[in-house]
Design a protein around this motif. Sequence first.
Motif: not given
Length: 291
Positions: A125-153
């Motif tokens: 696991a420690t060599e096969a996979v790495r942390l790339s980004h962090l992702v945060s979704a909205l708590n609920a759709p806004v006008n029927g639309r979802n979105a995800t915030v992506m953070l990079a180091p």
Amino acid sequence: MHETRTSSKRAASRLSRLTTVLVLSASALLSVAGPARAVAPMDPLPADIPDYQAALDLVKSADVHNTVCRFLSVPVPQGDGAGAPQPIPDKADPCEGLPAFTIKDPLALNEITPGFVAGTSLPIATEAVRLSHLVSALNAPVNGRNATVMLAPTQGGGWHLAAVRDGDSDAAYAGKATVGTLVFTEPQIRGWYRLRLTTVEPLNDQARQGLEGRSSVSLSDYQKLVKARYADKLPGSGYDTTGMSSGYGVAKRTEDASSPAPLLIGASGTALALAGCAFALRRRRPRGTIA
């Protein structure tokens, strides 16, 4: 006869302890690799995500909230005939006219590593996979639309806003990690997998295709599959240098110091770079490399 039974019991006891140690060791590897999980307000910050408090503060900030509002205020162009850049509504309050929403706590987005793909890293696991980004979704759709915030180091520590994209599938899959398991993505095919000790299980149709229809494979066998798919397409390969691929597009573009604005990724695959009062359209080239 009594001595034989006693010896057998001792051997069985030693084997049981060895098995427990191996299982705990494998679980520890998964923990170090960084399973994604939601964090309750009173829980300790996850030790496997560096600078997590900074990431948490960022997704809760007014700047990120306003950026998401701008994103949600502009329809995403569909198809290849997207037309001219679309103006952002000129509002003093970017969130005016939108329902109230919050952004959930960040989750880890893990990816397979170049070394694992090349076959130079061990299938652990420690060599096969790495942390790339962090992702945060909205708590609920806004006008029927979802979105995800992506953070990079950020170089030197911390996190920065890398992208806002339509939908919440990244966060939904990242949230499927549990204690003792690790969720990761093979971004080239949008495949999502769960790593349970040393067993890889598919979480979506793309991943099932990536495992050639099997319900699970060993991490070692999965390494053989991705090596066959991508080893000749790594950075520096002929496939890469001739411009046939662009890697995991969001990561490569948003880490470019000459382009600090976050990308706003629509469902059509069009990348929209936020610049002043307009979205500049940029089409992504076919994916193929491991960045």
